[in-house]
Design a protein around this motif. Structure first.
Motif, short mmCIF file in Angstrom:
data_model
loop_
_atom_site.label_atom_id
_atom_site.label_comp_id
_atom_site.label_asym_id
_atom_site.label_seq_id
_atom_site.Cartn_x
_atom_site.Cartn_y
_atom_site.Cartn_z
N TYR A 18 2.74 -0.35 -9.87
CA TYR A 18 2.38 0.91 -9.21
C TYR A 18 3.13 2.07 -9.86
N GLU A 35 0.84 -1.21 0.00
CA GLU A 35 0.00 0.00 0.00
C GLU A 35 0.87 1.25 0.00
N GLU A 36 1.91 1.27 0.84
CA GLU A 36 2.79 2.44 0.89
C GLU A 36 3.57 2.57 -0.42
N ASN A 86 2.48 1.80 -3.39
CA ASN A 86 1.52 2.38 -4.33
C ASN A 86 1.37 3.88 -4.09
N ARG A 87 1.20 4.26 -2.83
CA ARG A 87 1.02 5.68 -2.51
C ARG A 87 2.28 6.49 -2.82
#
Length: 972
Positions: A476, A438-439, A441-442
């Protein structure tokens, strides 16, 4: 992608989330106006956005949370506050008890996130969840900015249809821009040229490029471009708000029918900002707040005239920033209040940065992230306040959230120096290469946003090509680059990744469609290959169904989903995903019947699989079919499962009390079979909340009576007691339970929370203290007890925890308490958190998971001075085995602490005779992923040249690792 009316056809109740300015309130207002037009006969019933007759009512969540009494009394109070003088007469409470003129209510509850008090917010969420059942006379549409999943859990459990308002895509923004200027022909002589200029200067080339995907911000920029076309576009969100609100006030003042009051002219800005601050702190009565402020700050030149109190509301509306809402005022948009309040908050922060940490943490993980971001940006705009200092404070502690915040601040236009900018970009690259998906991707998205100012497209391109990264990380990067590069470049980078991607294929599908037919066909071919693999099973089939659904391949989605539902070994999660994809792709009567039949055909003992299909049907609006499938689980007597309770709730939610007999019989079986007390209590509570007449209160009273120790799960009996009795009898419950010592240790924190929710704060504090003193609890028990203490009295809570720290010598206690202290996210708890973490590290019984957890706390709160200590602890703590040491090295690298990570990697490489060759290769993969292949090769050479020299066996192993590194990059 569905419209709001279509979502209301499919679901009785909705939860709609979206960032500030995404258009949640606009959607609600448009639907309310359309439905009102039908009732007022300004439009025909055929033009209604929904087929069912509905009475619309849009209410502020903050108003609902402050009202007291029954549900109908709260609705009446909030309606009076909202509509006020617009009502011909005050409505009676009976109007809100049920249907009116045979029609159900459609109630939009707007701004759950704007309720500042966490307890009030949680109480309203629970209330809304209780009224979100199938046969309710109220259809609810709950709207909020994103909140932590735990806060919204009651609404998730109530099975509302959940949607997120999506930002503009490039084509939509272009269309909106051209339509906007076409409607401004009276003011803009050449609308086509104006639209082209706006798209070129603001959407394609300016620092606002990514922000323009937000509908509110795009509209604000369009207003500025229309009213002041000669001015260059603004450079940041802050200046965009500033210029827009200036335009808004200018136009409002110029067009006012009466001159602006002289007695207010000099203090209007300060008054509005003070009111904005009060609004962000939860104040609802802005009229009274404004009058109080004027009394405390009267004009210096002239006295306040007679009758100024009555004149004040209309004068404030004249600023253009507030509007009338019933007998009250509200800001035109909540984000306007946040922007204006930021001036007040920032003004109180000194130039040396003292006090910034609180706002940094709110910007990282609080529910007021937008406000916090405004405050931090506004602080840097003040004289003597350095943007570089702010970045230093943000990065003073490690953590993915802080790195992402630093990137957001730079994207907002902070004028940071080149060294600071390079540091932030380096941290983002480390995060993009890190282990947390998730990090990662962000971080790639953050790098995409920074391209206008820092030309980061080349960085994303390199990440997309980096063979040492996982396929997901590379995807990503491709996704972030797709907003910057031409479609053919993005397609070329995506193509070689497809054969390496599995679970992310449903996410790839929307990007593939934007890139064109060639890429879409490549994704379809990838699914064909995936399903043709020898070991393909229901996991791959569920992925295929979701990907086909995203690509609009209806028949293929149905075929893949059917295979999952027909497989008796499929897991519940796969079943729900497949059924959801099938129903989303084609929600016809025939499809619903087929899905229902497959649910009925599943083994009778597969409660979880049947319930997964029932939940998918319920989410698709097929509530009758879902209930019939749930009935088969309620009637089953093979075993007891959680799915039975979910099925009972669904059956009663759809068919109501008249069809309660199957659930009553299920309880009878539970009772006769001697099932757990908590299971019986939960089922009875479901019956009580559905309105089933049953002596549940007497059952709960009997179960809690006596002086003996209560069984595990008695907190569910207490909740049943509360659901069955009037709130006036709370004292009786407290007397029945006593001081909490009769409860099992795992139930004490839950009971403390129940007391807190009931307003019995002193008793709640004492029971929470007892829970923290009780040995044998779980992490979650100590976490929840700490949460109760902090909510009631922060100072006493810190004193209690400090005292108990030395008494409770278990890592379970320490980690449970730390979880709550960290989630509170305030600097005043850092010292205590670090003390607890250091204490846990000294405990001989601490297991690997707890040591890993507290080392993460030390790394995140201890600052750069403690990072090396963390690395040393990782290498030498006996509870940490190689797997956890490897994980900690990955974490440190993703935080940008590369030297500390290398300390751990060197230690793991130097441990001879332990770990397999494959583990050594995995370590080198980590190093290459986080840093480069060159560094990984260097680590191997260090070990080959170590003193003492490696044994022949170890040397051969290192040489094989070196050969592996030099080989072709075939990893994913």
């Amino acid at each position: 992608m569905v419209s709001l009316p279509d979502a209301l056809v499919r679901y009785n109740h909705l939860l709609i989330t979206g960032e500030a300015g995404a258009g949640k309130s606009t959607l609600a207002s448009h639907l309310v106006r359309s439905l009102c037009g039908v009732w007022l006969r300004r439009s025909s019933f055929q033009d209604a956005p929904v087929a069912e007759p509905l009475i619309p009512l849009r209410l502020s969540a903050s108003l609902l949370s402050t009202e007291r009494g029954s549900w109908s009394e709260r609705l009446r109070g909030a309606t009076l506050s909202t509509l006020g003088g617009g009502l011909v007469a005050d409505p009676p409470t009976s109007l809100f008890v049920g249907r009116t003129q045979g029609a159900r209510w459609l109630i939009f509850v707007d701004g759950i996130d704007e309720i500042v008090d966490r307890r009030q917010r949680a109480e309203l969420i629970r209330t809304l969840a209780r009224h979100s059942h199938g046969d309710s006379d109220f259809r609810l549409v709950v709207m909020s900015r994103p909140l932590p999943p735990t806060e919204l859990a009651p609404l998730h459990n109530a099975m509302l249809g959940e949607f997120e308002v999506q930002p503009f895509e490039q084509a939509e923004l272009k269309d909106y821009t051209r339509r906007w200027f076409d409607q401004q022909r009276a003011r803009v002589p050449h609308p086509t040229e104006a639209a082209d200029r706006f798209l070129r200067e603001v959407v394609e080339e300016s620092n606002l490029k990514e922000l323009m995907r937000n509908p509110l911000l795009a509209t604000m920029a369009l207003v500025n471009a229309t009213l002041k076309p000669s001015l260059p576009p603004t450079s940041s969100r802050l200046t965009l708000y500033e210029s827009f609100l200036e335009r808004l006030r200018d136009r409002s003042t110029y067009s006012a029918s009466a001159p602006f009051p002289v007695w207010l002219a000099d203090s209007a800005d300060e008054l509005v900002r003070a009111m904005a601050r009060l609004r962000t702190e939860g104040e609802e009565d802005l009229v009274s707040a404004g009058r109080n402020w004027m009394r405390q700050h009267p004009p210096t030149q002239i006295p306040l005239p007679a009758g100024w109190e009555g004149e004040l509301p209309s004068a404030l509306v004249g600023t253009g920033l507030l509007v009338v809402a019933g007998d009250q005022l509200r800001f035109l948009h909540q984000s306007f209040a946040e922007f204006l309040a930021a001036f007040e908050y920032a003004k109180a922060l000194p130039a040396d940065g003292d006090g910034l940490e609180t706002w940094v943490r709110r910007a990282c993980n609080g529910t007021q992230q937008s406000l916090a971001l405004f405050v931090l940006c506004q602080w840097t705009a003040q004289a003597g306040c350095s943007p570089n200092l702010l970045i230093e404070r943000v990065l003073a502690q490690v953590g993915g959230g802080r790195t992402l915040l630093a990137g957001s601040l730079m994207a907002e236009g902070l004028d940071v120096g080149p060294e600071h900018a390079a540091t932030v970009i380096g941290r983002l690259i480390a995060l993009a290469r890190g282990h947390d998906e998730e990090e990662s991707n962000r971080a790639s998205n953050a790098l995409s946003v920074l391209d206008v100012r820092y030309s980061t497209a080349s960085i994303l391109r390199e990440l997309a090509k980096a063979s040492e990264l996982t396929a997901e990380q590379r995807f990503y990067a491709v996704s972030g680059l797709s907003r910057l590069a031409p479609p053919d470049v993005t397609a070329g980078l995506l193509a070689p990744l497809l054969e390496l991607l599995y679970g992310d294929l449903p996410k790839v599908a929307p990007l593939a469609q934007r890139l064109g037919d060639t890429t879409t066909q490549a994704v379809l071919q990838r699914i064909t290959v995936l399903l043709g693999e020898p070991d393909a099973d229901t996991w791959e089939l569920a992925i295929a169904a979701e990907t086909y659904r995203a690509l609009g391949a209806t028949e293929e989605a149905a075929r893949s989903a059917r295979q999952v539902l027909e497989d008796c070994y499929a897991e519940a999660n796969e079943i729900r995903r497949a059924a959801g994809a099938w129903l989303d792709s084609e929600s016809s009567i025939t499809t619903r019947a087929q899905v229902t039949a497959l649910g009925q055909a599943r083994p009778l003992s597969d409660h979880e699989g049947r319930m997964a299909i029932a939940a998918a049907l319920d989410s698709a609006g097929a509530i009758d079919e879902a209930a019939e499938l749930a009935r088969t689980i309620v009637d089953a007597r093979h075993k007891t499962t959680h799915a039975q309770l979910d099925a009972a709730e669904m059956w009663l939610r759809v068919h109501g009390t008249a069809a309660a007999e199957p659930v009553v019989q299920l309880f009878g079986w539970y009772h006769e079979a001697g099932c757990e007390v908590w299971r019986q209590a939960r089922l009875l509570k479901i019956m009580v909340e559905a309105g089933v007449e049953w002596p549940s209160g007497e059952w709960a009273q009997e179960a809690l009576s006596g002086g003996n120790e209560l069984p595990v799960g008695s907190d569910d009996v207490i909740k049943l007691w509360l659901a069955s009795h009037d709130s006036a009898r709370l004292a009786e419950l407290a007397s029945l339970i006593g001081d909490g010592t009769r409860l099992h240790v795992v139930d004490r924190a839950d009971y403390a929370q129940i007391l807190l929710d009931s307003g019995l704060h002193d008793k709640a504090f004492r029971v929470a203290e007892l829970a923290l003193r009780s040995p044998g609890g779980r992490d979650s028990d100590y976490r929840d007890a700490t949460d109760v203490l902090l909510k009631i009295d922060r100072r006493r809570a810190v004193e209690t925890l400090t005292t108990q720290l030395e008494e409770m010598s278990t890592s379970v206690w320490g980690c449970g308490v730390l979880e709550t202290l960290l989630s509170a996210g305030t600097p005043d708890l850092d010292e205590l958190s670090l003390r607890i973490a250091d204490h846990v590290l000294k405990l001989p019984d601490a297991d690997g998971f707890h040591v890993q957890t507290v080392l993460g706390v030390v790394a995140s709160l201890g600052g750069s001075d403690r990072i090396r200590d963390v690395a040393d602890f990782v290498c030498r703590h006996p509870a940490l085995r190689s797997r956890r040491q490897r994980y900690m090295a990955q974490v440190l690298a993703s935080y940008g602490a590369e030297e500390a990570a290398l300390v751990v990697w060197r230690h793991l490489m130097s441990v001879r005779g332990r770990g397999s060759e494959s583990f050594g290769i995995a370590l080198l993969e980590d190093v290459a992923q986080a840093l480069t292949h060159k560094v990984a090769i260097q680590l191997v050479h260090e070990q080959l040249q170590a003193d003492p020299a490696p044994t022949p066996f170890h040397r051969r192993r290192l040489e094989r690792m070196l050969a592996w590194l030099a080989g072709p990059p075939a990893r994913c």
